[in-house]
Scaffold this active site. Sequence first.
Site, PDB file in Angstrom:
ATOM      1  N   GLN A  40      44.129  73.982   7.120  1.00 43.66           N
ATOM      2  CA  GLN A  40      44.548  72.837   6.297  1.00 43.66           C
ATOM      3  C   GLN A  40      43.392  72.167   5.563  1.00 43.66           C
ATOM      4  OE1 GLN A  40      47.075  71.315   9.780  1.00 43.66           O
ATOM      5  NE2 GLN A  40      48.263  70.622   8.041  1.00 43.66           N
ATOM      6  N   HIS A  60      49.264  84.345  -0.594  1.00 43.51           N
ATOM      7  CA  HIS A  60      48.871  85.234  -1.697  1.00 43.51           C
ATOM      8  C   HIS A  60      49.974  86.233  -2.052  1.00 43.51           C
ATOM      9  CE1 HIS A  60      44.513  84.244  -0.399  1.00 43.51           C
ATOM     10  NE2 HIS A  60      44.953  83.401  -1.314  1.00 43.51           N
ATOM     11  N   ASP A  73      43.311  78.041  -0.205  1.00 36.55           N
ATOM     12  CA  ASP A  73      42.104  78.783  -0.590  1.00 36.55           C
ATOM     13  C   ASP A  73      40.873  77.871  -0.643  1.00 36.55           C
ATOM     14  OD1 ASP A  73      43.727  80.953  -0.819  1.00 36.55           O
ATOM     15  OD2 ASP A  73      43.432  81.266  -2.981  1.00 36.55           O
ATOM     16  N   ARG A  98      39.019  65.871  16.526  1.00 36.36           N
ATOM     17  CA  ARG A  98      39.736  67.099  16.901  1.00 36.36           C
ATOM     18  C   ARG A  98      39.857  67.995  15.672  1.00 36.36           C
ATOM     19  NH1 ARG A  98      45.937  68.157  17.241  1.00 36.36           N
ATOM     20  NH2 ARG A  98      45.885  70.271  18.062  1.00 36.36           N
ATOM     21  N   HIS A 143      45.268  76.912  15.756  1.00 44.17           N
ATOM     22  CA  HIS A 143      46.190  76.012  15.047  1.00 44.17           C
ATOM     23  C   HIS A 143      46.854  76.830  13.931  1.00 44.17           C
ATOM     24  CE1 HIS A 143      47.006  71.521  14.134  1.00 44.17           C
ATOM     25  NE2 HIS A 143      47.794  72.203  13.335  1.00 44.17           N
ATOM     26  N   GLU A 188      50.821  73.099  19.372  1.00 44.77           N
ATOM     27  CA  GLU A 188      52.271  73.080  19.179  1.00 44.77           C
ATOM     28  C   GLU A 188      52.922  74.462  19.259  1.00 44.77           C
ATOM     29  OE1 GLU A 188      53.404  70.853  15.734  1.00 44.77           O
ATOM     30  OE2 GLU A 188      52.321  69.083  16.374  1.00 44.77           O
ATOM     31  N   ASN A 328      51.568  65.830  20.888  1.00 42.79           N
ATOM     32  CA  ASN A 328      51.694  65.611  19.437  1.00 42.79           C
ATOM     33  C   ASN A 328      53.082  65.030  19.187  1.00 42.79           C
ATOM     34  OD1 ASN A 328      49.281  66.961  19.288  1.00 42.79           O
ATOM     35  ND2 ASN A 328      49.967  68.533  17.863  1.00 42.79           N
ATOM     36  N   TYR A 330      55.595  62.578  16.416  1.00 40.47           N
ATOM     37  CA  TYR A 330      55.743  61.909  15.115  1.00 40.47           C
ATOM     38  C   TYR A 330      57.041  61.117  14.985  1.00 40.47           C
ATOM     39  CZ  TYR A 330      51.835  64.698  13.328  1.00 40.47           C
ATOM     40  OH  TYR A 330      50.599  65.247  13.121  1.00 40.47           O
ATOM     41  N   GLU A 394      48.104  64.054  18.348  1.00 42.70           N
ATOM     42  CA  GLU A 394      48.497  63.892  16.941  1.00 42.70           C
ATOM     43  C   GLU A 394      49.569  62.829  16.842  1.00 42.70           C
ATOM     44  OE1 GLU A 394      49.749  67.208  14.478  1.00 42.70           O
ATOM     45  OE2 GLU A 394      48.174  68.457  15.350  1.00 42.70           O
TER      46      GLU A 394
END
Length: 488
Positions: A40, A60, A73, A98, A143, A188, A328, A330, A394
Amino acid sequence: MRNLHNLIVIVIITIIPKSLTIKSEFPDGFLFGASTASYQIEGAWNEDGKGENIWDKMVHSRPELVKDSANGDVACDSYHKYKEDVALAKDLNLNFYRFSISWTRIAPTGEMHKLNPKGIDYYNRLIDELLANNIEPMVTMYHWDLPQYLQDLGGWVNPIMVDYFTEYAKVLFSNFGDKVKWWITLNEPKETCRAYSNHSYAPYLNLNNTGYYMAGHIQLLAHSKVYHLYNELFRDKQKGKISISISGAFYMPKNESSVDDMEIADRANNFEIGWFSHPIYKGDYSPIMRKFVDRKSKEEGRPWSTLPTFTDEEIKLLIGTADFYALNHYSSRLVTSGSELDPSFNSDAEYSTFVDESWPVSIAPWLIVVPEGLHKLLVWIKNQYNNPPVIITENGYADDGRINDLERIDYIKSYLNSTLKAIYQNKCNVIGYTCWSLIDNFEWMDGYRYHFGMVHVDFNDPLRQRVPKASYQFYKNVVTNGKLDVQY
Ligand code: BGC
């Protein structure tokens, strides 16, 4: 009688006193951090000997799958700008940062007989920079960016992954373990399973529930093997802590006075948070999950259950393989019976999800703001797993990238407030909190549409300039003062 007993337990853990005064200080030694992940933020997808991973391959070869055909990229170019990221973490006064390691930077095909010294050097430089600034590295080994070669072998549905992952972990412990004291094996695992079952992420497969549960089973075995490897070869000398980041919404009964809804909510939590927690804390899948998946498989006329079975030996190896609970989290949902099932949730568990219309919704439709869900989830974890030390690895909010991100401040404030409630009202052993994310970054299938950072990154600027947002200053105050500046 057993049903009645279960019900009483459910009722007791769901009732949380609401009227106590909450202290706004976090306990002494409480750890604050921020989180990112290699694909990321790093960019440099083919530099310095890095090999191709499943995200490189997917973006790609099938660019249309990601919003705006975006890719990682270049992303935040943190491969080159990591010192700027560390400077931000330092300025925030974070206790830890982290980040995750890109497997194909360490070994281009994922096989450990061909290492890439430049990749190892990069992470050594990042770790050294953190330590020089008094920030503890918390390292996620995986990850979601699996080496493409290992995917070609089947990836997480091939049991051979247990050994590949263990060998990879050995290289990480050997090269970085003298400096890294906080390890997360897998980020996760449930989301990785969805990548094999319903086209959620790379490798973008649809292997239905067989792939879904198999990918989970193999990840659990891989995690436990790495934990034991650490115990056997490294722990005495390196003295670190290991866990696995388990993700989940919290499920609450749609109708709080309905016995059925209470049971359904508990079942949903067993399927979600419990899927990976039960084996690690209790040795096997939760009985309710076993019962429902086995029954469903039978009804479908399958010769065996889609949920694989652990051997007695594997159960022994799994139990106790987390030095702290890495959570984690949310968002949350309401549940009841019925057929309005959100397709991203598991149909075997037989529940329908709803949201309360009063709950604010972020720019990401799945991220609905329900701070009380975190409070209740922390209490659920305490009661189910004997009050383990918990680090929230998270938690964060999505918006359109504005600098004056007041909604993110509200979100973080309310979720930190829930954390304090869990600590002081319910004596939950929460020892740390991590904001996702330090900087705006590549949000998987959503490309650069949703922003989670406390720092804005201009993805149109070749220099990828970083500009702190309002939430950055807010979080800096919380971290620096060790308290939430709110009155209760
Ligand atoms: C993942 C992150 C992701 C975040 C927001 C978490 O599930 O670990 O990689 O960016 O959610 O979607």
